[in-house]
Design a protein around this motif. Sequence first.
Motif, PDB file in Angstrom:
ATOM      1  N   LYS A 157       0.763  -1.219  -0.066  1.00  0.00           N
ATOM      2  CA  LYS A 157       0.069  -0.157   0.074  1.00  0.00           C
ATOM      3  C   LYS A 157       0.986   1.206  -0.178  1.00  0.00           C
ATOM      4  O   LYS A 157       0.558   2.282  -0.667  1.00  0.00           O
ATOM      5  CB  LYS A 157      -1.067  -0.068   1.219  1.00  0.00           C
ATOM      6  N   GLU A 160       2.120   1.607  -3.408  1.00  0.00           N
ATOM      7  CA  GLU A 160       1.062   1.953  -4.363  1.00  0.00           C
ATOM      8  C   GLU A 160       0.940   3.588  -4.304  1.00  0.00           C
ATOM      9  O   GLU A 160       0.507   4.251  -5.303  1.00  0.00           O
ATOM     10  CB  GLU A 160      -0.309   1.430  -4.050  1.00  0.00           C
ATOM     11  N   VAL A 190      -3.077  -5.182  -4.799  1.00  0.00           N
ATOM     12  CA  VAL A 190      -2.378  -3.993  -4.856  1.00  0.00           C
ATOM     13  C   VAL A 190      -0.908  -3.973  -5.340  1.00  0.00           C
ATOM     14  O   VAL A 190      -0.566  -3.092  -5.976  1.00  0.00           O
ATOM     15  CB  VAL A 190      -2.016  -3.503  -3.366  1.00  0.00           C
ATOM     16  N   THR A 207      -1.428  -3.149  -9.061  1.00  0.00           N
ATOM     17  CA  THR A 207      -1.438  -1.571  -9.046  1.00  0.00           C
ATOM     18  C   THR A 207      -0.075  -0.930  -9.085  1.00  0.00           C
ATOM     19  O   THR A 207       0.329  -0.420 -10.160  1.00  0.00           O
ATOM     20  CB  THR A 207      -2.325  -0.844  -8.230  1.00  0.00           C
ATOM     21  N   VAL A 208       0.780  -1.699  -7.946  1.00  0.00           N
ATOM     22  CA  VAL A 208       2.298  -1.086  -7.850  1.00  0.00           C
ATOM     23  C   VAL A 208       2.815  -1.385  -9.370  1.00  0.00           C
ATOM     24  O   VAL A 208       3.564  -0.604  -9.704  1.00  0.00           O
ATOM     25  CB  VAL A 208       2.951  -1.750  -6.814  1.00  0.00           C
TER      26      VAL A 208
END
Length: 171
Positions: free
Chosen positions: A88, A91, A123, A126-127
Amino acid sequence: MNIKEALEAEHSKKQSFLIRDYIGKDKKKFATLMKLFFGPDKILNQRAAWTVFHCFENNNQIIFPYLEKMILNLEKPVHVAVKRNTVKVLEDLEVPEELLGLAANNCFNLLANSNEGIAVRAVSMTVLYNICKREPELKNELRALIETELEQPNPAKALTSRGRKILKMLQ
């Protein structure tokens, strides 16, 4: 406040925010939290992870001295909360150039590992997408991994939803 005692006393969002507010922008207090985040006690790692993320949200600069160690920590058998809160952070952060390869490798490994937590894998997607914007040669590898995930029987809804969105953005 004794950060260790506060983490041991209660595991809640309220407690995490109290610790975050106590730490503020104080690098020494944050260093104490990070010792618990990286330390040998799995319960304290888990509880510290949430607070680390909240401290990052409050002051993203505070994380940079620990970022490489956090990324390397993803390779270890740590609590899922540690991995989830680490990705997170990744991200919501522009990963420094010198850590892009390490972050990409670890996120590819997390995404490919069906034993990892769903949130960690989603996540990580997305990273990886964010990294692909800076390193376009990784797009095909990410696309292939997402397509493989979507072909699995009964894929997790969070992975399916995020995977489809990222595939559209990769085009």
